[in-house]
Write an enzyme that holds these catalytic residues in place. Structure first.
Site, PDB file in Angstrom:
ATOM      1  CG  HIS A 146       1.382 -10.343 -33.232  1.00 21.39           C
ATOM      2  ND1 HIS A 146       2.379 -10.841 -34.031  1.00 21.39           N
ATOM      3  CD2 HIS A 146       0.293 -11.108 -33.477  1.00 21.39           C
ATOM      4  CE1 HIS A 146       1.917 -11.856 -34.730  1.00 21.39           C
ATOM      5  NE2 HIS A 146       0.655 -12.046 -34.427  1.00 21.39           N
ATOM      6  CD  GLN A 172      -6.765 -20.110 -36.438  1.00 24.82           C
ATOM      7  OE1 GLN A 172      -7.263 -19.978 -35.330  1.00 24.82           O
ATOM      8  NE2 GLN A 172      -6.228 -19.095 -37.085  1.00 24.82           N
ATOM      9  CB  VAL A 199       1.753  -2.819 -38.296  1.00 30.76           C
ATOM     10  CG1 VAL A 199       3.185  -2.299 -38.235  1.00 30.76           C
ATOM     11  CG2 VAL A 199       0.929  -2.252 -37.146  1.00 30.76           C
TER      12      VAL A 199
HETATM   13  P1  AMP Z   1      -2.115 -14.020 -35.673  1.00 33.84           P
HETATM   14  O1  AMP Z   1      -1.096 -14.253 -34.603  1.00 33.84           O
HETATM   15  O2  AMP Z   1      -1.571 -13.995 -37.060  1.00 33.84           O
HETATM   16  O3  AMP Z   1      -3.330 -14.894 -35.520  1.00 33.84           O
HETATM   17  O4  AMP Z   1      -2.638 -12.547 -35.442  1.00 33.84           O
HETATM   18  C1  AMP Z   1      -3.088 -12.124 -34.181  1.00 33.84           C
HETATM   19  C2  AMP Z   1      -3.740 -10.768 -34.329  1.00 33.84           C
HETATM   20  O5  AMP Z   1      -2.801  -9.844 -34.852  1.00 33.84           O
HETATM   21  C3  AMP Z   1      -4.928 -10.787 -35.291  1.00 33.84           C
HETATM   22  O6  AMP Z   1      -5.963  -9.969 -34.779  1.00 33.84           O
HETATM   23  C4  AMP Z   1      -4.338 -10.214 -36.539  1.00 33.84           C
HETATM   24  O7  AMP Z   1      -5.291  -9.581 -37.354  1.00 33.84           O
HETATM   25  C5  AMP Z   1      -3.359  -9.216 -35.973  1.00 33.84           C
HETATM   26  N1  AMP Z   1      -2.338  -8.883 -36.962  1.00 33.84           N
HETATM   27  C6  AMP Z   1      -1.610  -9.746 -37.722  1.00 33.84           C
HETATM   28  N2  AMP Z   1      -0.816  -9.067 -38.569  1.00 33.84           N
HETATM   29  C7  AMP Z   1      -1.036  -7.749 -38.350  1.00 33.84           C
HETATM   30  C8  AMP Z   1      -0.517  -6.549 -38.902  1.00 33.84           C
HETATM   31  N3  AMP Z   1       0.414  -6.547 -39.872  1.00 33.84           N
HETATM   32  N4  AMP Z   1      -0.989  -5.367 -38.432  1.00 33.84           N
HETATM   33  C9  AMP Z   1      -1.927  -5.349 -37.461  1.00 33.84           C
HETATM   34  N5  AMP Z   1      -2.447  -6.448 -36.882  1.00 33.84           N
HETATM   35  C10 AMP Z   1      -2.014  -7.631 -37.322  1.00 33.84           C
END
Ligand code: AMP
Length: 257
Positions: A32, A56, A169
């Site tokens: 994030h 979702q 990441v």
């Molecule tokens: P989430 O809070 O899981 O819905 O993720 C929010 C955003 O962070 C989304 O665009 C995810 O694809 C991105 N994201 C989640 N995990 C990672 C990661 N390990 N590396 C890069 N971006 C991430």
């Protein structure tokens, strides 16, 4: 940093500036934060949304158990120089009588594994794009099919925003960071490693899907599939480790734009 909880408040804090949006469900980790940093570099006003979007999650999925730590998230976002943290309630995003959905035709991978998931994702993202009206929206490659679906929605509905997809990441050992990783026991975390290892090892094989399946030691994948995202082909997989569902992917060919 301003913390904003309602849509009239949000309207008031938006400036006439190049704006970036990072949609999230919170429980921030370096993935994030990398999106926030990229937004900080590219945009004058950085808006991060923090909303665990109930629509979702399917029945029996982990909506109630989803990790939440708003206090820590506020501190981390502040440290990244975020201008606005938008933290709406479910009532703000889905008021009584809510009846309009963005229904994307998608199949394979996450679309088949989680029926209705992308309808919820597309609907909340279009709402956030309408509310924030960013010039650029930032997403992680980690959720590659989500990025592909959102790119489709943005094109199909002529939404004037640029989409940036940033690299996944990972922890030092290769496991993709995920808010859900905190739920893995030490033994589960060890087993989970075979997901990134199998994908990485299979990316240059003649048949990457077969190679990845063969290398998934003791993990029963929900799917292993090739996915086209823009000019890139990704090898994607999902697997359950204990009660935690993990997804991951690697680029097999081309480049993510
Ligand atoms: P989430 O809070 O899981 O819905 O993720 C929010 C955003 O962070 C989304 O665009 C995810 O694809 C991105 N994201 C989640 N995990 C990672 C990661 N390990 N590396 C890069 N971006 C991430």
């Amino acid at each position: 940093m301003k913390i904003v909880r309602t849509t009239p408040e949000l309207r008031l804090v938006l400036r006439d500036a190049r704006r970036g949006l990072v949609p999230t469900m919170g429980a921030f980790h370096e993935g994030h934060l990398s999106l926030m940093r990229a937004a900080r570099v590219e945009c004058e006003q950085v808006v991060v949304s923090l909303f665990v979007n109930p629509t979702q999650f399917g029945a029996g999925e982990d909506l109630e158990r989803y990790p939440r730590d708003e206090q820590l998230d506020v501190r981390l976002a502040q440290e990244e120089g975020v201008d606005v943290l938008f933290v709406p309630s479910a009532q703000v995003m889905y008021p009584k009588g809510f009846a309009t959905w963005i229904d994307v035709e998608a199949s394979g991978g996450e679309a088949d594994a989680r029926p209705g998931h992308f309808r919820g994702v597309a609907t909340i993202c279009v709402k956030l794009l309408n509310l924030v009206r960013p010039d650029v929206a930032f997403f992680g490659q980690k959720d590659a099919m989500q990025a592909a679906v959102l790119r489709r929605v943005i094109r199909d509905l002529n939404i004037p925003v640029h989409l940036r997809i940033l690299p996944t990441v990972r922890d030092e050992d290769g496991l993709a960071l995920s808010s859900r990783n905190v739920r893995l026991s030490r033994e589960e975390r060890e087993r989970a490693l075979s997901l990134p290892l199998a994908l990485e090892g299979a990316r240059s094989a003649d048949d990457p899907v077969a190679a990845a399946r063969a290398a998934l030691n003791g993990l029963e994948p929900e799917y292993v599939e090739l996915l086209r995202v823009g000019d890139a082909t990704l090898l994607t997989a999902a697997a359950r480790v204990g009660s935690t569902r993990l997804i991951d992917n690697v680029v097999v060919e081309g480049e993510l734009g």
